[in-house]
Motif scaffolding. Structure first.
Motif, short mmCIF file in Angstrom:
data_model
loop_
_atom_site.label_atom_id
_atom_site.label_comp_id
_atom_site.label_asym_id
_atom_site.label_seq_id
_atom_site.Cartn_x
_atom_site.Cartn_y
_atom_site.Cartn_z
N GLY A 76 0.75 -1.05 0.12
CA GLY A 76 0.04 -0.18 0.14
C GLY A 76 0.75 1.33 0.09
N VAL A 77 0.26 2.51 0.00
CA VAL A 77 0.79 3.50 0.41
C VAL A 77 0.99 4.15 1.70
N TYR A 78 2.16 4.24 2.19
CA TYR A 78 2.36 4.56 3.64
C TYR A 78 2.44 6.22 3.69
N TYR A 79 1.59 6.67 4.56
CA TYR A 79 1.67 8.07 4.71
C TYR A 79 2.17 8.38 6.27
N CYS A 80 3.07 9.38 6.28
CA CYS A 80 3.41 10.00 7.50
C CYS A 80 2.38 11.05 8.30
N ASN A 81 2.43 11.13 9.15
CA ASN A 81 1.36 11.97 9.69
C ASN A 81 1.96 12.48 11.13
N ALA A 82 1.82 13.92 11.27
CA ALA A 82 2.23 14.27 12.30
C ALA A 82 1.22 15.42 12.85
N ALA A 83 1.26 15.55 14.19
CA ALA A 83 0.56 16.41 14.97
C ALA A 83 1.55 17.55 15.46
N ILE A 84 1.52 18.86 15.05
CA ILE A 84 2.64 19.80 15.38
C ILE A 84 2.30 21.27 15.81
N GLN A 85 2.81 21.67 16.88
CA GLN A 85 2.57 23.16 17.11
C GLN A 85 3.77 23.95 16.78
N PRO A 86 3.48 24.78 15.79
CA PRO A 86 4.29 25.56 14.71
C PRO A 86 4.99 26.51 15.53
N TYR A 87 3.99 27.21 16.59
CA TYR A 87 4.65 28.44 17.07
C TYR A 87 4.45 28.25 18.48
N TYR A 88 5.43 29.16 19.06
CA TYR A 88 5.62 28.96 20.70
C TYR A 88 4.45 29.66 21.17
#
Length: 122
Positions: free
Chosen positions: A91-103
């Motif tokens: 299959g196609v493997y997707y990376c996923n991330a939960a990120i806080q960009p700004y302080y």
């Protein structure tokens, strides 16, 4: 802006191994969670594994023992070691991330990579 760049996909015979990498770059204050999802043709995108900021992992029940997720916090990179691969892992493997960009902004945003193809032949 945040980008997720995956690498490490490819073709392998059943029983083989692959290691996927996903690096997050851009405006990043903190990475709360990173994970991998898989989408086979005609199927929905399902969770494979995820790892949280305290390094605690979570796996899809059917994949425990064959896949290992890890992360390098200094590099904002997540890895997926896949062993004893089976044709149904294709299959196609997707990376996923939960990120806080700004302080100064405590909002956490969800990001996806472009996907990397994994093909396991019997």
């Amino acid at each position: 802006q945040v980008q997720l760049v995956e690498s490490g996909g490819g073709s392998v015979q059943a029983g083989g191994s692959l290691r996927l990498s996903c690096a997050a770059s851009g405006t990043i204050f903190s990475v709360e969670r990173m994970g991998w999802y898989r989408q086979a043709p005609g199927n929905q995108r399902d969770l494979v594994a995820e790892i949280f900021s305290d390094d605690s992992p979570n796996y899809a029940d059917t994949l425990k023992g064959r896949f290992i997720i890890s992360r390098d916090n200094a590099k904002n990179t997540v890895y997926l070691q896949m062993d004893t691969l089976k044709p149904e892992d294709t299959g196609v493997y997707y990376c996923n991330a939960a990120i806080q960009p700004y302080y100064r902004d405590n909002h956490v945003y969800n990001y996806w990579g472009q996907g990397t193809q994994v093909t396991v032949s019997s």
